[in-house]
Design a protein around this motif. Structure first.
Motif, short mmCIF file in Angstrom:
data_model
loop_
_atom_site.label_atom_id
_atom_site.label_comp_id
_atom_site.label_asym_id
_atom_site.label_seq_id
_atom_site.Cartn_x
_atom_site.Cartn_y
_atom_site.Cartn_z
N LEU A 187 -1.23 -14.10 -45.01
CA LEU A 187 -1.72 -15.12 -44.50
C LEU A 187 -1.26 -16.30 -45.73
O LEU A 187 -0.82 -17.56 -45.37
N ALA A 188 -1.79 -16.11 -46.98
CA ALA A 188 -1.48 -17.05 -48.03
C ALA A 188 0.09 -17.20 -48.09
O ALA A 188 0.46 -18.30 -48.64
N GLY A 189 0.75 -16.30 -47.89
CA GLY A 189 2.33 -16.27 -47.92
C GLY A 189 3.02 -17.24 -46.83
O GLY A 189 3.67 -18.01 -47.32
N TRP A 190 2.37 -17.14 -45.67
CA TRP A 190 2.64 -18.18 -44.57
C TRP A 190 2.41 -19.55 -44.81
O TRP A 190 3.19 -20.46 -44.74
N SER A 191 1.44 -19.56 -45.72
CA SER A 191 0.75 -21.16 -45.93
C SER A 191 1.66 -21.70 -47.22
O SER A 191 1.80 -22.87 -47.04
N VAL A 192 2.16 -20.84 -48.07
CA VAL A 192 3.05 -21.20 -49.12
C VAL A 192 4.43 -21.85 -48.53
O VAL A 192 4.75 -22.67 -48.95
N ASN A 202 1.78 -22.85 -35.24
CA ASN A 202 2.53 -21.55 -34.67
C ASN A 202 3.10 -20.93 -35.68
O ASN A 202 2.98 -19.60 -35.67
N PHE A 203 3.54 -21.48 -36.77
CA PHE A 203 4.29 -20.74 -37.70
C PHE A 203 3.24 -19.87 -38.59
O PHE A 203 3.44 -18.67 -38.94
N LEU A 204 2.00 -20.43 -38.59
CA LEU A 204 1.06 -19.95 -39.62
C LEU A 204 0.36 -18.62 -38.98
O LEU A 204 0.18 -17.33 -39.59
N TRP A 205 0.48 -18.67 -37.51
CA TRP A 205 -0.07 -17.26 -36.53
C TRP A 205 0.79 -16.65 -36.03
O TRP A 205 0.46 -15.69 -35.47
N GLY A 206 1.91 -16.98 -36.24
CA GLY A 206 3.06 -16.25 -35.55
C GLY A 206 3.19 -16.46 -34.12
O GLY A 206 4.00 -15.55 -33.55
N LYS A 264 -0.02 -16.24 -29.64
CA LYS A 264 -1.04 -15.33 -30.61
C LYS A 264 -2.30 -16.29 -30.70
O LYS A 264 -2.29 -17.50 -30.67
N VAL A 265 -3.48 -15.45 -31.08
CA VAL A 265 -4.49 -16.19 -31.03
C VAL A 265 -4.71 -17.14 -32.44
O VAL A 265 -4.30 -16.44 -33.60
N ASN A 266 -5.15 -18.17 -32.54
CA ASN A 266 -5.50 -18.75 -33.67
C ASN A 266 -6.85 -19.02 -34.01
O ASN A 266 -7.97 -19.07 -33.32
N TRP A 267 -6.92 -17.79 -35.08
CA TRP A 267 -8.17 -17.30 -35.35
C TRP A 267 -9.33 -18.53 -36.07
O TRP A 267 -10.38 -18.33 -35.97
N VAL A 268 -8.50 -19.50 -36.62
CA VAL A 268 -9.30 -20.49 -37.50
C VAL A 268 -8.76 -21.90 -36.96
O VAL A 268 -7.52 -22.06 -36.60
N GLY A 269 -9.78 -22.88 -36.65
CA GLY A 269 -9.20 -24.21 -36.21
C GLY A 269 -8.47 -24.96 -37.16
O GLY A 269 -8.65 -24.58 -38.40
#
Length: 440
Positions: free
Chosen positions: A4-9, A42-46, A53-58
């Motif tokens: 998740l940290a890699g996607w955010s970067v 969408n990119f963050l959660w795939g 896919k489910v967005n686990w955090v708002g």
């Protein structure tokens, strides 16, 4: 697979940066801003058009700072407003530039102005034409918001330069009594005493006083934590876990202990013909009620002159600089030609030894110190331990209890007599110091 940290970067480095060019000069429609956020989310959660896919955090939590348990991603709207606030900042700083004049003639930049006004304030000079009541030139904002009741028509036109003296403020120009808290806030504002000017614009959320996009974004998102100088604990439970992990790490993996030796520290005399200036600053809180003090002694260790000055509400860092400026003024008035300055604040020593260092917030005092130092033919600045700076430290602490704002002493005050005699007689004060590395 990235974490998740890699996607955010990747979002910070590419997707969030792509629209920044347009955001710097135009306020995008809300539909477009929502679309940018949707792509990043969408990119963050795939997620994709074919697979949700489910967005686990708002998204509102993801875009918070790491101190608030977010990923420090920027929402499109907040970033857009912060970048427009930067454009307003550049309009003020580069007001004489050709591109600024052209844009002002063709357009009216309104978006981002509120954030710019909230995040910036003026650093006043002796020729400042800012309105005393409505301009933002104090740490507390405009004075009109702090004062209740009507203001006379004559007083409403007062400018900052009208109430400013060479060494203080002329409260008699104000036709009514203002509170002690407001007076203290104004008296602690750094103002140059050796040069004239209208002042300059600074950004309150930056330690250097220059525009900071991160603090502007926080302000745009309604988070004022970066401006109120308080470290708020957003989660006590999280802090407890962090402290427990730190304790476990220290117990399980002990670090190598630094060897320390007991050393005798004392005030040292100088070669014949040299004078020594010791200064210090003290603040009861950071910021808090502050003062500064210092003492000039000759090569025999004899007291020449000392001083104490009450500064009112400011930080210990500014108090240290204020004390240095007051001490240098005394040295110039005494026509000292060979001077050594000792301070126990190493950060101040490093700043003075770096001519390229720039800080807009403290520039009035720092520029005065550099100008005064240039008038002394031989001068050197050194760091000393607090044990060798006890006289200056005591003078700084006693400044807040004196009746006058500035007091000078041509002999040691009674309360400092024991400390001064210890310095004069070369008495050592023990201190644990790191053992220097011995080459093999």
């Amino acid at each position: 697979m990235l974490s998740l940290a890699g996607w955010s970067v990747l979002i910070q480095a590419s997707l969030a940066a792509i629209p920044s060019y347009v955001m710097q000069c135009a306020y995008l429609p809300g539909k477009i801003l929502d679309g940018v956020d949707r792509v990043n989310r969408n990119f963050l959660w795939g997620s994709s058009d074919s697979a949700k896919k489910v967005n686990w955090v708002g998204w509102d939590k993801v875009t918070k700072s790491k101190e608030e348990r977010g990923l420090r991603l920027h929402s499109a709207k907040g970033r857009n407003i912060a970048l427009l606030a930067k454009l307003n900042w550049r309009f003020q700083i580069e007001s004489e530039a050709l591109w600024v004049k052209v844009l002002k003639m063709k357009y009216s930049i309104k978006r981002g102005r509120d954030i710019f006004n909230k995040g910036s304030r003026w650093l006043v000079g002796k020729d400042s034409g800012l309105n005393v009541w409505h301009s933002n030139w104090t740490n507390g904002g405009s004075l009109r918001k702090l004062i209740h009741g009507p203001i006379t028509q004559e007083a409403s036109f007062l400018e900052v330069k009208d109430i400013m003296l060479d060494t203080g403020w002329d409260w008699g120009k104000i036709p009514f009594e203002i509170s002690l808290e407001i007076k203290r806030m104004i008296q602690a504002i750094p103002v140059t005493i050796l040069s004239r000017g209208a002042g300059k614009l600074i950004w309150a959320g930056s330690p250097q006083g220059t525009f900071d996009l991160r603090s502007a974004y926080r302000l745009a998102m309604g988070n004022n934590m970066v401006f109120n100088k308080k470290n708020r604990n957003s989660s006590l439970a999280l802090e407890i876990v962090r402290q427990a992990l730190e304790y476990y790490h220290c117990v399980a993996s002990p670090r190598l202990q630094t060897c320390k030796v007991l050393k005798g520290i004392r005030w040292e005399r100088l070669p014949q013909g040299w004078m020594k200036l010791n200064t210090d600053g003290s603040a009861n809180g950071n910021p808090g009620l502050a003062g500064c003090g210092g003492v000039i002694r000759n090569d025999a260790g004899q007291w020449v002159v000392g001083f104490s000055k009450c500064i009112d509400i400011t930080s210990s860092f500014v108090a240290e600089l204020w004390g240095l400026r007051e001490g240098l003024i005394l040295c110039c008035n005494l026509y000292i030609t060979s001077l050594e300055i000792e301070l126990d604040a190493k950060v101040i020593v490093d700043i003075l030894n770096k001519p390229a260092y720039v800080n807009n917030i403290i520039s009035p005092i720092l520029d005065d110190c550099r100008l005064l130092a240039s008038r002394i033919p031989q001068i050197r600045v050194k760091h000393c331990f607090r044990q060798a700076n006890r006289c200056a430290d005591s003078l700084a602490r006693m400044s807040v209890s004196l009746d006058s704002v500035f007091s000078s002493f041509h002999s040691s005050p009674v309360d400092l007599l024991d400390v001064f005699e210890d310095d004069f007689n070369g008495v050592n004060v023990n201190k644990l110091c790191p053992e220097p590395d011995v080459p093999l």
